[in-house]
Design a protein around this motif. Structure first.
Motif, PDB file in Angstrom:
ATOM      1  N   GLN A 153       0.820  -1.207   0.000  1.00 53.49           N
ATOM      2  CA  GLN A 153       0.000   0.000   0.000  1.00 53.49           C
ATOM      3  C   GLN A 153       0.856   1.260   0.000  1.00 53.49           C
ATOM      4  OE1 GLN A 153      -2.675  -0.252   3.321  1.00 53.49           O
ATOM      5  NE2 GLN A 153      -3.824  -1.979   2.484  1.00 53.49           N
ATOM      6  N   ARG A 154       1.963   1.216   0.701  1.00 55.45           N
ATOM      7  CA  ARG A 154       2.847   2.385   0.741  1.00 55.45           C
ATOM      8  C   ARG A 154       3.435   2.666  -0.642  1.00 55.45           C
ATOM      9  NH1 ARG A 154       8.396   2.773   4.406  1.00 55.45           N
ATOM     10  NH2 ARG A 154       8.971   4.907   3.803  1.00 55.45           N
ATOM     11  N   ALA A 155       3.817   1.620  -1.352  1.00 59.55           N
ATOM     12  CA  ALA A 155       4.353   1.815  -2.703  1.00 59.55           C
ATOM     13  C   ALA A 155       3.283   2.348  -3.648  1.00 59.55           C
ATOM     14  CB  ALA A 155       4.927   0.497  -3.224  1.00 59.55           C
ATOM     15  N   ALA A 156       2.060   1.812  -3.530  1.00 61.11           N
ATOM     16  CA  ALA A 156       0.983   2.292  -4.393  1.00 61.11           C
ATOM     17  C   ALA A 156       0.655   3.757  -4.113  1.00 61.11           C
ATOM     18  CB  ALA A 156      -0.253   1.419  -4.201  1.00 61.11           C
ATOM     19  N   ILE A 157       0.657   4.158  -2.842  1.00 56.86           N
ATOM     20  CA  ILE A 157       0.389   5.558  -2.491  1.00 56.86           C
ATOM     21  C   ILE A 157       1.497   6.461  -3.013  1.00 56.86           C
ATOM     22  CG2 ILE A 157       0.206   7.157  -0.548  1.00 56.86           C
ATOM     23  CD1 ILE A 157      -1.200   4.951   1.002  1.00 56.86           C
ATOM     24  N   LEU A 158       2.733   5.994  -2.955  1.00 57.83           N
ATOM     25  CA  LEU A 158       3.851   6.795  -3.469  1.00 57.83           C
ATOM     26  C   LEU A 158       3.719   7.018  -4.969  1.00 57.83           C
ATOM     27  CD1 LEU A 158       6.570   8.172  -2.921  1.00 57.83           C
ATOM     28  CD2 LEU A 158       7.681   5.960  -3.351  1.00 57.83           C
ATOM     29  N   GLU A 179      14.711  -1.165  -3.242  1.00 58.64           N
ATOM     30  CA  GLU A 179      15.751  -2.015  -2.657  1.00 58.64           C
ATOM     31  C   GLU A 179      15.155  -2.995  -1.647  1.00 58.64           C
ATOM     32  OE1 GLU A 179      20.022  -1.555  -0.261  1.00 58.64           O
ATOM     33  OE2 GLU A 179      18.868   0.215  -0.884  1.00 58.64           O
ATOM     34  N   ALA A 180      14.182  -2.532  -0.864  1.00 61.39           N
ATOM     35  CA  ALA A 180      13.555  -3.415   0.122  1.00 61.39           C
ATOM     36  C   ALA A 180      12.754  -4.520  -0.553  1.00 61.39           C
ATOM     37  CB  ALA A 180      12.646  -2.598   1.044  1.00 61.39           C
ATOM     38  N   PHE A 181      12.060  -4.213  -1.641  1.00 61.27           N
ATOM     39  CA  PHE A 181      11.299  -5.234  -2.355  1.00 61.27           C
ATOM     40  C   PHE A 181      12.223  -6.252  -3.006  1.00 61.27           C
ATOM     41  CE2 PHE A 181       7.515  -2.154  -3.056  1.00 61.27           C
ATOM     42  CZ  PHE A 181       7.076  -2.427  -1.772  1.00 61.27           C
ATOM     43  N   GLU A 182      13.356  -5.802  -3.513  1.00 65.28           N
ATOM     44  CA  GLU A 182      14.276  -6.728  -4.168  1.00 65.28           C
ATOM     45  C   GLU A 182      14.946  -7.658  -3.161  1.00 65.28           C
ATOM     46  OE1 GLU A 182      17.919  -6.577  -7.445  1.00 65.28           O
ATOM     47  OE2 GLU A 182      17.174  -4.729  -6.506  1.00 65.28           O
ATOM     48  N   LYS A 183      15.276  -7.135  -1.993  1.00 70.05           N
ATOM     49  CA  LYS A 183      15.930  -7.957  -0.968  1.00 70.05           C
ATOM     50  C   LYS A 183      14.946  -8.785  -0.153  1.00 70.05           C
ATOM     51  CE  LYS A 183      19.907  -4.909  -0.226  1.00 70.05           C
ATOM     52  NZ  LYS A 183      20.652  -4.081   0.762  1.00 70.05           N
ATOM     53  N   GLY A 184      13.649  -8.481  -0.238  1.00 71.58           N
ATOM     54  CA  GLY A 184      12.663  -9.209   0.561  1.00 71.58           C
ATOM     55  C   GLY A 184      12.621  -8.773   2.004  1.00 71.58           C
ATOM     56  N   HIS A 225       6.780 -12.687  -2.779  1.00 71.45           N
ATOM     57  CA  HIS A 225       8.059 -12.247  -3.339  1.00 71.45           C
ATOM     58  C   HIS A 225       7.892 -11.807  -4.792  1.00 71.45           C
ATOM     59  CE1 HIS A 225      12.332 -11.830  -3.689  1.00 71.45           C
ATOM     60  NE2 HIS A 225      12.414 -12.727  -4.649  1.00 71.45           N
ATOM     61  N   LYS A 226       7.114 -12.539  -5.567  1.00 65.39           N
ATOM     62  CA  LYS A 226       6.864 -12.145  -6.953  1.00 65.39           C
ATOM     63  C   LYS A 226       6.033 -10.861  -7.010  1.00 65.39           C
ATOM     64  CE  LYS A 226       7.127 -16.780  -8.960  1.00 65.39           C
ATOM     65  NZ  LYS A 226       6.394 -17.828  -9.730  1.00 65.39           N
ATOM     66  N   ILE A 227       5.108 -10.715  -6.093  1.00 68.54           N
ATOM     67  CA  ILE A 227       4.300  -9.488  -6.056  1.00 68.54           C
ATOM     68  C   ILE A 227       5.184  -8.288  -5.730  1.00 68.54           C
ATOM     69  CG2 ILE A 227       2.416  -8.317  -4.858  1.00 68.54           C
ATOM     70  CD1 ILE A 227       1.087 -10.992  -4.480  1.00 68.54           C
ATOM     71  N   PHE A 228       6.131  -8.466  -4.814  1.00 70.87           N
ATOM     72  CA  PHE A 228       7.046  -7.375  -4.476  1.00 70.87           C
ATOM     73  C   PHE A 228       7.936  -7.019  -5.661  1.00 70.87           C
ATOM     74  CE2 PHE A 228       7.037  -8.152   0.391  1.00 70.87           C
ATOM     75  CZ  PHE A 228       5.896  -7.387   0.492  1.00 70.87           C
TER      76      PHE A 228
END
Length: 307
Positions: free
Chosen positions: A52-57, A78-83, A227-230
């Motif tokens: 939700q934070r990414a979508a709001i951004l 970076e956080a989404f890529e590292k999990g 993980h795929k969604i991120f």
């Protein structure tokens, strides 16, 4: 056509009263079945809130300065890529086991099935009761005219083409009460009650799987690969462009209130487009064409926003 007053006293009103009483009983039984609300899992909530934070951004990044937008964008990518926000970062790439061996999933599925049974069974019993005792009854006439298209909806169970469309059969009266008593239930039980007809229709179509699917479940009731969604959300963030919403805000306000001519914004747009074309033409040959096109498109988009 004249109706016997006994039909009103022994068919019309009893059907409505039975449906109201059954809805009230079903509401309280559903509340008892829900029991004590479970505490939300902190790690699962963190996964959802990160998305939700990414979508709001992406949606409202124009309210942030470019430096703040880029900092948040880089951090989340970076956080989404590292999990970082995954519930189980170590086991994210492991194959999923049998879901029926997971006690939490089985408990959630059983709770959903019990709630759906409480929604389906009462309506099935009432419909069978009406079909058995009051099949073919004409109960009421509507006080306003209708077109012939409403005949199939208002006269179910009556096989005749000569009757006026404003007459209502017993089975159609059941459906009218099913969807029309929601305001009565809200008045008696308050908002958020469990006597909802739309929930019944959804329960009949999903047969328990829809209610068992939580925020981490897919349309088929299977857990989603977060993980795929991120990673997909990371790609969306990488493609997001920043548009500072306060660019030339003074000039736009003056133009809006007639203090300056609109041609000022048109001239600025023309100059911005020319500058974007010049920078793209004078860039180094080592720069990839895709990067040049993206830069030119971004500058053109900002210039168009100024108008």
């Amino acid at each position: 056509m004249l109706l016997d007053p006994a039909i009103r006293n022994w068919v019309l009103i009893p059907i409505m009263l039975v449906m109201v009483l059954v809805g009230i009983v079903r509401h309280y039984v559903t509340v008892l079945l829900n029991g004590t609300p479970k505490k939300a899992d902190l790690k699962s909530a963190r996964e959802t809130k990160a998305l939700q934070r990414a979508a709001i951004l992406r949606a409202h990044g124009s309210h942030l300065p470019e430096q703040a937008f880029q900092a948040r964008k880089s951090y989340l990518s970076e956080a989404f890529e590292k999990g970082t926000y995954l519930k189980d970062p170590i086991g994210s790439n492991k194959p999923k086991g049998n879901l029926m061996s997971d006690p939490a999933y089985v408990e959630t599925m059983m709770d959903g099935m019990k709630k759906n049974i409480m929604n389906i069974v009462p309506q099935t019993v009432i419909m069978g009761w009406i079909n058995f005792f009051f099949s073919g009854f004409v109960l009421i006439q509507l006080p306003f005219p209708l077109t012939i298209r409403f005949k199939s909806m208002l006269q179910r169970g009556i096989e005749t083409q000569d009757m006026d469309v404003t007459w209502v059969s017993s089975l159609s009266w059941y459906f009218l009460n099913l969807f029309g008593l929601q305001s009565v239930f809200t008045l008696i039980l308050g908002s958020g009650h469990a006597a909802d007809a739309m929930r019944d229709m959804q329960a009949m179509s999903t047969m328990g799987m829809g209610a068992a699917a939580g925020p981490q479940m897919g349309p088929t009731g299977q857990p989603q690969d977060m993980h795929k969604i991120f990673l997909g959300e990371k790609e969306n963030l990488d493609l997001a462009e920043h548009e500072w919403g306060l660019d030339d805000v003074e000039t736009r306000l003056l133009v809006k209130y007639g203090k300056k001519p609109r041609s000022v914004l048109v001239d600025k747009r023309t100059k911005a487009l020319a500058a974007a074309s010049a920078s793209a033409a004078g860039a180094s040959s080592s720069t990839p064409p895709a990067a040049l096109a993206a830069t030119a498109a971004a500058r053109s988009k900002k210039a168009r926003r100024q108008v």
